[in-house]
Scaffold this motif. Structure first.
Motif, mmCIF file in Angstrom:
data_model
loop_
_atom_site.group_PDB
_atom_site.id
_atom_site.type_symbol
_atom_site.label_atom_id
_atom_site.label_comp_id
_atom_site.label_asym_id
_atom_site.label_seq_id
_atom_site.Cartn_x
_atom_site.Cartn_y
_atom_site.Cartn_z
ATOM 1 N N ASP A 29 36.660 13.899 86.648
ATOM 2 C CA ASP A 29 35.738 12.817 86.298
ATOM 3 C C ASP A 29 34.481 13.436 85.685
ATOM 4 N N LYS B 126 31.631 12.087 84.802
ATOM 5 C CA LYS B 126 30.299 11.526 85.057
ATOM 6 C C LYS B 126 29.469 12.418 85.981
ATOM 7 N N HIS B 127 30.157 13.276 86.766
ATOM 8 C CA HIS B 127 29.428 14.154 87.682
ATOM 9 C C HIS B 127 29.207 15.558 87.114
ATOM 10 N N ARG C 124 27.619 16.759 84.594
ATOM 11 C CA ARG C 124 26.293 17.203 84.167
ATOM 12 C C ARG C 124 25.497 17.775 85.335
ATOM 13 N N TYR C 125 25.749 17.240 86.553
ATOM 14 C CA TYR C 125 25.076 17.784 87.729
ATOM 15 C C TYR C 125 25.589 19.202 88.032
ATOM 16 N N VAL D 36 19.290 14.782 92.194
ATOM 17 C CA VAL D 36 20.245 13.675 92.246
ATOM 18 C C VAL D 36 19.588 12.490 92.964
ATOM 19 N N LEU E 177 27.222 9.027 95.903
ATOM 20 C CA LEU E 177 27.193 9.973 94.783
ATOM 21 C C LEU E 177 27.202 11.418 95.289
ATOM 22 N N GLU F 243 30.597 12.399 96.379
ATOM 23 C CA GLU F 243 31.465 12.624 95.216
ATOM 24 C C GLU F 243 31.152 13.980 94.561
ATOM 25 N N LEU F 244 29.841 14.302 94.470
ATOM 26 C CA LEU F 244 29.450 15.604 93.912
ATOM 27 C C LEU F 244 29.943 16.753 94.788
ATOM 28 N N LYS F 245 29.905 16.526 96.100
ATOM 29 C CA LYS F 245 30.378 17.564 97.022
ATOM 30 C C LYS F 245 31.869 17.824 96.807
ATOM 31 N N GLU G 16 33.390 17.467 93.953
ATOM 32 C CA GLU G 16 33.482 18.234 92.703
ATOM 33 C C GLU G 16 33.153 19.711 92.956
#
Length: 422
Positions: free
Chosen positions: A370, A372-373, A375-376, A388, A394, A397-399, A401
Protein backbone atom coordinates in the motif's frame (compact mmCIF):
# COMPACT_ATOMS: atom_id res chain seq x y z
CA UNK A 1 120.51 -60.85 -14.45
CA UNK A 2 122.26 -59.09 -17.32
CA UNK A 3 118.88 -57.92 -18.74
CA UNK A 4 117.76 -56.50 -15.39
CA UNK A 5 120.94 -54.49 -15.12
CA UNK A 6 120.40 -53.00 -18.62
CA UNK A 7 117.22 -51.16 -17.45
CA UNK A 8 118.20 -47.94 -15.69
CA UNK A 9 116.62 -46.79 -12.44
CA UNK A 10 115.24 -43.72 -14.27
CA UNK A 11 113.26 -44.79 -17.31
CA UNK A 12 112.27 -42.76 -20.36
CA UNK A 13 109.08 -43.93 -22.10
CA UNK A 14 107.51 -43.27 -25.49
CA UNK A 15 103.83 -44.19 -25.23
CA UNK A 16 102.25 -43.75 -28.66
CA UNK A 17 104.34 -40.63 -29.29
CA UNK A 18 103.91 -39.15 -25.79
CA UNK A 19 107.15 -39.05 -23.79
CA UNK A 20 107.35 -39.62 -20.04
CA UNK A 21 110.16 -40.00 -17.53
CA UNK A 22 109.68 -42.03 -14.36
CA UNK A 23 111.49 -44.48 -12.12
CA UNK A 24 111.75 -48.24 -12.54
CA UNK A 25 110.40 -48.52 -9.00
CA UNK A 26 107.19 -46.70 -10.01
CA UNK A 27 106.69 -48.78 -13.16
CA UNK A 28 106.97 -52.04 -11.21
CA UNK A 29 105.00 -50.91 -8.16
CA UNK A 30 102.03 -53.19 -8.93
CA UNK A 31 103.72 -56.59 -9.04
CA UNK A 32 100.79 -58.12 -10.97
CA UNK A 33 100.65 -55.48 -13.69
CA UNK A 34 101.77 -55.74 -17.31
CA UNK A 35 104.21 -52.86 -16.74
CA UNK A 36 106.04 -54.94 -14.09
CA UNK A 37 106.16 -57.82 -16.56
CA UNK A 38 107.45 -55.52 -19.35
CA UNK A 39 110.33 -54.28 -17.24
CA UNK A 40 111.24 -57.62 -15.69
CA UNK A 41 114.25 -59.66 -16.91
CA UNK A 42 111.93 -62.07 -18.73
CA UNK A 43 110.34 -59.48 -21.06
CA UNK A 44 113.57 -58.22 -22.60
CA UNK A 45 112.49 -54.58 -23.19
CA UNK A 46 115.05 -52.57 -25.16
CA UNK A 47 115.17 -48.79 -25.60
CA UNK A 48 114.96 -47.14 -29.02
CA UNK A 49 117.67 -45.01 -30.60
CA UNK A 50 116.44 -42.00 -28.59
CA UNK A 51 116.89 -43.97 -25.37
CA UNK A 52 113.13 -44.28 -24.72
CA UNK A 53 111.28 -47.55 -24.24
CA UNK A 54 108.41 -47.68 -26.73
CA UNK A 55 104.91 -48.88 -25.72
CA UNK A 56 102.42 -49.11 -28.56
CA UNK A 57 99.40 -47.60 -26.77
CA UNK A 58 97.52 -44.30 -26.87
CA UNK A 59 99.54 -42.09 -24.55
CA UNK A 60 96.83 -39.47 -23.97
CA UNK A 61 95.88 -40.77 -20.54
CA UNK A 62 99.17 -42.45 -19.55
CA UNK A 63 99.97 -39.60 -17.15
CA UNK A 64 96.96 -40.67 -15.05
CA UNK A 65 98.36 -44.24 -15.02
CA UNK A 66 101.73 -42.95 -13.80
CA UNK A 67 100.14 -40.65 -11.20
CA UNK A 68 98.20 -43.59 -9.78
CA UNK A 69 101.36 -45.73 -9.55
CA UNK A 70 103.23 -42.86 -7.89
CA UNK A 71 100.55 -41.89 -5.32
CA UNK A 72 98.04 -44.72 -5.13
CA UNK A 73 95.29 -42.15 -5.83
CA UNK A 74 93.09 -41.68 -8.86
CA UNK A 75 93.24 -38.27 -10.54
CA UNK A 76 90.45 -37.92 -13.05
CA UNK A 77 90.37 -36.74 -16.64
CA UNK A 78 87.45 -34.48 -17.55
CA UNK A 79 84.43 -36.08 -19.18
CA UNK A 80 82.78 -39.49 -19.04
CA UNK A 81 84.34 -40.57 -22.37
CA UNK A 82 87.87 -39.85 -21.10
CA UNK A 83 87.15 -41.87 -17.95
CA UNK A 84 86.06 -44.82 -20.09
CA UNK A 85 89.25 -44.57 -22.19
CA UNK A 86 91.36 -44.47 -19.02
CA UNK A 87 89.60 -47.62 -17.82
CA UNK A 88 90.56 -49.39 -21.08
CA UNK A 89 94.21 -48.43 -20.56
CA UNK A 90 94.15 -49.57 -16.93
CA UNK A 91 92.72 -52.91 -18.05
CA UNK A 92 95.43 -53.28 -20.71
CA UNK A 93 98.17 -52.62 -18.16
CA UNK A 94 96.35 -54.95 -15.72
CA UNK A 95 96.50 -52.49 -12.82
CA UNK A 96 93.59 -53.94 -10.87
CA UNK A 97 93.48 -51.30 -8.12
CA UNK A 98 93.16 -48.54 -10.70
CA UNK A 99 90.46 -50.45 -12.61
CA UNK A 100 88.42 -50.79 -9.41
CA UNK A 101 88.85 -47.11 -8.50
CA UNK A 102 87.69 -46.05 -11.97
CA UNK A 103 84.64 -48.32 -11.73
CA UNK A 104 83.77 -46.90 -8.31
CA UNK A 105 84.21 -43.37 -9.60
CA UNK A 106 82.00 -44.10 -12.62
CA UNK A 107 79.24 -45.44 -10.39
CA UNK A 108 79.60 -42.48 -8.03
CA UNK A 109 79.55 -39.96 -10.89
CA UNK A 110 76.45 -41.54 -12.40
CA UNK A 111 74.74 -41.65 -9.02
CA UNK A 112 75.56 -38.02 -8.27
CA UNK A 113 74.27 -36.54 -11.51
CA UNK A 114 70.98 -36.26 -9.65
CA UNK A 115 71.46 -36.11 -5.91
CA UNK A 116 68.72 -36.98 -3.46
CA UNK A 117 69.06 -35.20 -0.12
CA UNK A 118 67.42 -35.71 3.25
CA UNK A 119 67.89 -32.47 5.19
CA UNK A 120 66.45 -32.98 8.65
CA UNK A 121 63.55 -35.03 7.25
CA UNK A 122 62.87 -32.75 4.26
CA UNK A 123 63.67 -34.39 0.91
CA UNK A 124 65.16 -32.58 -2.09
CA UNK A 125 66.55 -33.63 -5.47
CA UNK A 126 69.15 -31.52 -7.25
CA UNK A 127 72.28 -31.84 -9.39
CA UNK A 128 75.85 -32.28 -8.24
CA UNK A 129 76.69 -29.19 -10.27
CA UNK A 130 74.27 -27.11 -8.18
CA UNK A 131 75.54 -28.45 -4.85
CA UNK A 132 79.17 -27.70 -5.74
CA UNK A 133 78.51 -24.35 -7.45
CA UNK A 134 80.12 -22.35 -4.65
CA UNK A 135 83.52 -24.03 -4.52
CA UNK A 136 84.25 -22.60 -1.05
CA UNK A 137 81.03 -23.82 0.55
CA UNK A 138 80.48 -26.71 2.93
CA UNK A 139 78.18 -28.35 0.36
CA UNK A 140 80.99 -28.32 -2.22
CA UNK A 141 83.28 -29.94 0.36
CA UNK A 142 80.63 -32.56 1.20
CA UNK A 143 80.11 -33.61 -2.40
CA UNK A 144 83.60 -33.30 -3.85
CA UNK A 145 85.18 -36.06 -1.79
CA UNK A 146 86.48 -34.04 1.17
CA UNK A 147 83.85 -35.71 3.36
CA UNK A 148 83.07 -39.42 3.19
CA UNK A 149 79.43 -38.92 2.22
CA UNK A 150 77.47 -42.13 1.66
CA UNK A 151 73.78 -42.48 0.80
CA UNK A 152 71.29 -44.19 3.10
CA UNK A 153 69.21 -47.20 2.07
CA UNK A 154 66.65 -44.93 0.38
CA UNK A 155 69.43 -43.46 -1.79
CA UNK A 156 69.35 -40.06 -0.06
CA UNK A 157 72.35 -38.29 1.46
CA UNK A 158 71.50 -37.20 5.00
CA UNK A 159 72.42 -33.72 6.28
CA UNK A 160 71.66 -33.18 9.95
CA UNK A 161 70.23 -29.65 9.68
CA UNK A 162 66.76 -28.09 9.85
CA UNK A 163 65.45 -28.50 6.30
CA UNK A 164 62.69 -25.88 6.60
CA UNK A 165 64.61 -23.25 4.65
CA UNK A 166 66.88 -25.48 2.55
CA UNK A 167 64.79 -24.79 -0.57
CA UNK A 168 65.92 -21.15 -0.37
CA UNK A 169 69.55 -22.36 -0.19
CA UNK A 170 69.03 -24.52 -3.29
CA UNK A 171 67.20 -21.76 -5.18
CA UNK A 172 70.10 -19.40 -4.53
CA UNK A 173 72.63 -21.95 -5.78
CA UNK A 174 70.50 -22.61 -8.87
CA UNK A 175 69.77 -19.00 -9.83
CA UNK A 176 72.19 -16.79 -7.91
CA UNK A 177 69.16 -14.86 -6.63
CA UNK A 178 67.71 -14.67 -3.13
CA UNK A 179 64.06 -15.64 -2.78
CA UNK A 180 62.77 -14.57 0.61
CA UNK A 181 60.80 -16.30 3.33
CA UNK A 182 57.86 -14.17 4.46
CA UNK A 183 58.73 -13.55 8.12
CA UNK A 184 61.67 -11.71 9.67
CA UNK A 185 62.35 -14.64 12.02
CA UNK A 186 62.51 -17.00 9.04
CA UNK A 187 65.04 -14.68 7.38
CA UNK A 188 67.24 -14.88 10.48
CA UNK A 189 66.98 -18.68 10.46
CA UNK A 190 67.90 -18.75 6.76
CA UNK A 191 70.97 -16.65 7.55
CA UNK A 192 72.04 -19.21 10.17
CA UNK A 193 71.74 -22.00 7.59
CA UNK A 194 73.68 -20.00 4.98
CA UNK A 195 76.44 -19.47 7.56
CA UNK A 196 76.56 -23.21 8.33
CA UNK A 197 76.88 -24.07 4.63
CA UNK A 198 79.43 -21.23 4.24
CA UNK A 199 77.74 -19.72 1.17
CA UNK A 200 79.19 -16.24 1.43
CA UNK A 201 77.22 -14.68 -1.44
CA UNK A 202 73.93 -15.76 0.12
CA UNK A 203 74.97 -14.47 3.55
CA UNK A 204 75.71 -11.04 2.05
CA UNK A 205 72.38 -10.98 0.18
CA UNK A 206 70.48 -11.80 3.39
CA UNK A 207 72.34 -9.11 5.34
CA UNK A 208 71.50 -6.54 2.64
CA UNK A 209 67.84 -7.52 2.71
CA UNK A 210 67.78 -7.42 6.53
CA UNK A 211 69.15 -3.87 6.54
CA UNK A 212 66.63 -2.83 3.90
CA UNK A 213 63.75 -4.50 5.78
CA UNK A 214 64.79 -2.79 9.02
CA UNK A 215 64.89 0.56 7.26
CA UNK A 216 61.44 -0.01 5.81
CA UNK A 217 59.69 -1.18 8.99
CA UNK A 218 58.29 2.34 9.33
CA UNK A 219 58.02 4.12 6.02
CA UNK A 220 57.91 7.88 5.56
CA UNK A 221 56.06 8.95 2.41
CA UNK A 222 55.91 12.20 0.51
CA UNK A 223 52.83 12.05 -1.71
CA UNK A 224 52.76 15.20 -3.81
CA UNK A 225 54.03 17.28 -0.88
CA UNK A 226 51.79 15.71 1.79
CA UNK A 227 53.74 13.61 4.30
CA UNK A 228 52.55 10.32 5.80
CA UNK A 229 54.01 7.58 7.98
CA UNK A 230 52.95 3.98 7.67
CA UNK A 231 54.26 0.45 8.12
CA UNK A 232 55.65 -1.68 5.32
CA UNK A 233 53.02 -4.26 6.25
CA UNK A 234 50.22 -1.77 5.56
CA UNK A 235 51.66 -0.57 2.26
CA UNK A 236 52.04 -4.14 0.96
CA UNK A 237 48.73 -5.44 2.36
CA UNK A 238 47.15 -5.79 -1.09
CA UNK A 239 49.78 -7.94 -2.87
CA UNK A 240 48.40 -7.02 -6.31
CA UNK A 241 48.53 -3.26 -5.78
CA UNK A 242 51.08 -0.82 -7.16
CA UNK A 243 52.07 0.13 -3.60
CA UNK A 244 53.00 -3.51 -2.89
CA UNK A 245 55.06 -3.57 -6.09
CA UNK A 246 56.80 -0.31 -5.14
CA UNK A 247 57.86 -1.55 -1.73
CA UNK A 248 58.70 -5.17 -2.56
CA UNK A 249 61.69 -4.30 -4.74
CA UNK A 250 59.82 -4.59 -8.06
CA UNK A 251 60.50 -0.86 -8.35
CA UNK A 252 63.89 0.60 -7.41
CA UNK A 253 62.46 2.89 -4.71
CA UNK A 254 65.06 5.02 -2.93
CA UNK A 255 64.43 7.53 -0.14
CA UNK A 256 65.19 11.23 -0.56
CA UNK A 257 67.63 13.08 1.70
CA UNK A 258 64.88 13.62 4.30
CA UNK A 259 64.32 9.84 4.45
CA UNK A 260 60.94 9.94 2.73
CA UNK A 261 59.87 8.01 -0.37
CA UNK A 262 58.38 10.32 -2.98
CA UNK A 263 55.24 9.36 -4.92
CA UNK A 264 54.27 11.82 -7.63
CA UNK A 265 50.51 11.91 -6.99
CA UNK A 266 48.07 14.37 -5.43
CA UNK A 267 48.31 13.63 -1.70
CA UNK A 268 44.90 15.11 -0.84
CA UNK A 269 43.14 11.76 -0.80
CA UNK A 270 46.01 9.49 0.18
CA UNK A 271 45.01 9.38 3.86
CA UNK A 272 41.76 7.66 2.84
CA UNK A 273 43.76 5.08 0.89
CA UNK A 274 46.01 4.45 3.91
CA UNK A 275 43.00 4.23 6.22
CA UNK A 276 41.44 1.57 3.98
CA UNK A 277 44.67 -0.45 3.89
CA UNK A 278 44.93 -0.27 7.69
CA UNK A 279 41.33 -1.19 8.52
CA UNK A 280 39.81 -2.73 5.39
CA UNK A 281 36.99 -0.17 5.69
CA UNK A 282 36.15 2.82 3.52
CA UNK A 283 35.68 5.98 5.58
CA UNK A 284 35.35 9.07 3.40
CA UNK A 285 33.10 12.12 3.20
CA UNK A 286 30.49 11.43 0.55
CA UNK A 287 30.17 13.64 -2.48
CA UNK A 288 30.17 12.88 -6.17
CA UNK A 289 33.14 15.13 -7.05
CA UNK A 290 35.22 13.96 -4.10
CA UNK A 291 34.56 10.29 -4.84
CA UNK A 292 35.46 10.73 -8.50
CA UNK A 293 38.83 12.28 -7.60
CA UNK A 294 39.55 9.59 -5.02
CA UNK A 295 38.61 6.90 -7.52
CA UNK A 296 41.29 8.14 -9.94
CA UNK A 297 43.98 7.73 -7.27
CA UNK A 298 42.68 4.32 -6.23
CA UNK A 299 42.80 3.16 -9.87
CA UNK A 300 46.39 4.43 -10.11
CA UNK A 301 47.43 2.46 -7.00
CA UNK A 302 45.45 -0.59 -8.27
CA UNK A 303 43.72 -1.39 -4.97
CA UNK A 304 40.86 -3.52 -6.27
CA UNK A 305 38.92 -3.90 -3.01
CA UNK A 306 38.82 -0.15 -2.50
CA UNK A 307 37.80 0.39 -6.13
CA UNK A 308 34.81 -1.91 -5.59
CA UNK A 309 33.82 -0.07 -2.40
CA UNK A 310 34.03 3.31 -4.15
CA UNK A 311 31.91 2.15 -7.07
CA UNK A 312 29.23 0.97 -4.67
CA UNK A 313 29.36 4.25 -2.74
CA UNK A 314 29.21 6.29 -5.96
CA UNK A 315 26.09 4.45 -7.01
CA UNK A 316 24.50 5.02 -3.63
CA UNK A 317 25.29 8.74 -3.76
CA UNK A 318 24.37 9.51 -7.35
CA UNK A 319 21.89 6.85 -8.47
CA UNK A 320 18.28 8.13 -8.61
CA UNK A 321 15.62 5.46 -8.22
CA UNK A 322 11.96 5.69 -9.26
CA UNK A 323 9.59 3.54 -7.24
CA UNK A 324 6.05 2.35 -7.86
CA UNK A 325 4.60 1.34 -4.50
CA UNK A 326 1.10 0.01 -4.96
CA UNK A 327 0.47 2.49 -7.80
CA UNK A 328 1.98 5.56 -6.12
CA UNK A 329 5.22 6.99 -7.53
CA UNK A 330 8.24 8.04 -5.46
CA UNK A 331 11.74 9.19 -6.38
CA UNK A 332 14.72 8.71 -4.06
CA UNK A 333 18.39 7.61 -4.15
CA UNK A 334 19.99 4.22 -3.73
CA UNK A 335 21.87 5.71 -0.77
CA UNK A 336 18.62 6.39 1.08
CA UNK A 337 17.27 2.90 0.47
CA UNK A 338 20.52 1.12 1.42
CA UNK A 339 21.62 3.10 4.47
CA UNK A 340 24.02 1.37 6.84
CA UNK A 341 21.47 1.29 9.68
CA UNK A 342 19.26 -1.09 7.69
CA UNK A 343 21.76 -3.44 6.07
CA UNK A 344 19.71 -6.37 7.38
CA UNK A 345 16.44 -4.89 6.08
CA UNK A 346 14.36 -5.83 3.06
CA UNK A 347 14.89 -2.54 1.16
CA UNK A 348 18.66 -2.96 1.45
CA UNK A 349 18.40 -6.42 -0.05
CA UNK A 350 16.11 -5.16 -2.81
CA UNK A 351 18.41 -2.33 -3.89
CA UNK A 352 21.93 -3.40 -2.95
CA UNK A 353 24.32 -3.84 -5.84
CA UNK A 354 24.82 -7.54 -5.15
CA UNK A 355 21.18 -8.69 -4.93
CA UNK A 356 19.09 -5.86 -6.37
CA UNK A 357 15.66 -6.30 -7.99
CA UNK A 358 15.16 -5.41 -11.65
CA UNK A 359 13.31 -2.35 -12.94
CA UNK A 360 10.07 -2.61 -14.90
CA UNK A 361 9.85 -1.66 -18.58
CA UNK A 362 8.94 1.93 -17.60
CA UNK A 363 12.13 2.24 -15.52
CA UNK A 364 10.38 2.05 -12.13
CA UNK A 365 10.90 -0.51 -9.41
CA UNK A 366 7.60 -2.02 -8.32
CA UNK A 367 6.86 -2.86 -4.67
CA UNK A 368 3.56 -4.58 -4.04
CA UNK A 369 2.51 -2.70 -0.89
CA UNK A 370 0.00 0.00 0.00
CA UNK A 371 1.68 3.20 -1.20
CA UNK A 372 -0.20 5.63 1.05
CA UNK A 373 2.15 4.83 3.95
CA UNK A 374 5.40 4.67 1.98
CA UNK A 375 6.13 8.39 2.23
CA UNK A 376 6.40 7.96 6.01
CA UNK A 377 8.81 5.05 5.46
CA UNK A 378 10.94 7.16 3.07
CA UNK A 379 11.00 10.15 5.40
CA UNK A 380 12.15 7.93 8.24
CA UNK A 381 14.95 6.53 6.05
CA UNK A 382 16.00 10.06 5.07
CA UNK A 383 15.81 11.75 8.48
CA UNK A 384 15.55 8.88 10.99
CA UNK A 385 12.42 10.53 12.36
CA UNK A 386 8.86 11.17 11.23
CA UNK A 387 5.81 13.26 11.94
CA UNK A 388 2.56 11.35 11.87
CA UNK A 389 -0.94 12.37 12.94
CA UNK A 390 -1.95 11.06 16.38
CA UNK A 391 -4.05 8.39 14.75
CA UNK A 392 -3.71 5.01 16.43
CA UNK A 393 -5.05 3.16 13.38
CA UNK A 394 -2.55 4.88 11.08
CA UNK A 395 0.31 4.20 13.50
CA UNK A 396 -0.61 0.50 13.67
CA UNK A 397 -0.72 0.34 9.86
CA UNK A 398 2.70 2.05 9.68
CA UNK A 399 4.04 -0.41 12.24
CA UNK A 400 2.91 -3.27 9.98
CA UNK A 401 4.78 -1.63 7.07
CA UNK A 402 7.90 -1.21 9.20
CA UNK A 403 7.70 -4.89 10.13
CA UNK A 404 7.34 -5.87 6.46
CA UNK A 405 10.40 -3.83 5.48
CA UNK A 406 12.26 -5.21 8.54
CA UNK A 407 12.93 -1.67 9.82
CA UNK A 408 13.15 -2.56 13.48
CA UNK A 409 14.14 0.90 14.73
CA UNK A 410 11.11 2.46 13.05
CA UNK A 411 8.92 -0.31 14.45
CA UNK A 412 10.28 0.41 17.93
CA UNK A 413 9.60 4.17 17.62
CA UNK A 414 6.04 3.52 16.44
CA UNK A 415 5.44 1.20 19.40
CA UNK A 416 6.51 4.03 21.72
CA UNK A 417 4.00 6.35 20.02
CA UNK A 418 1.21 3.86 20.61
CA UNK A 419 2.17 3.59 24.28
CA UNK A 420 2.00 7.34 24.92
CA UNK A 421 -0.87 8.42 27.14
CA UNK A 422 -3.65 10.17 25.23
Amino acid sequence: MLQAQSIPSVVRLNVGGHYFTTSLQTLTKDSNSKLTAMFSPNFKMKPGEDGAFFIDRNGTHFRFILNYLRTGKLTLPEGARALEELKEEAEFYQIQGLVEDILNESVKEERLKNVKLNVGGHYFTTSLQTLTKDSNSMLAAMFSGKFDMKPAEDGAFFIDRDGTHFRFILNYLRTGKLTLPEEARALEELKEEAEFYQIQGLIEEILNVSVKAQRLTTVKLNVGGDYFRSSLQTLTKDPNSKLAAMFKAKFEMKPAEDGSFFIDRDGTHFRYILSYLRTGKLTVPEGATFLEELQEDVEYFQIQGLQDELELMSERVTCMINLNVGGQRFTTTRKTLTGDRYRSGKLYRMFSKERGIKASSDGTFFIDRDGKHFRYVLNYLRDEKFTVPPDATLIRELKAEASFYEMHLMERDLTKLLQRPK
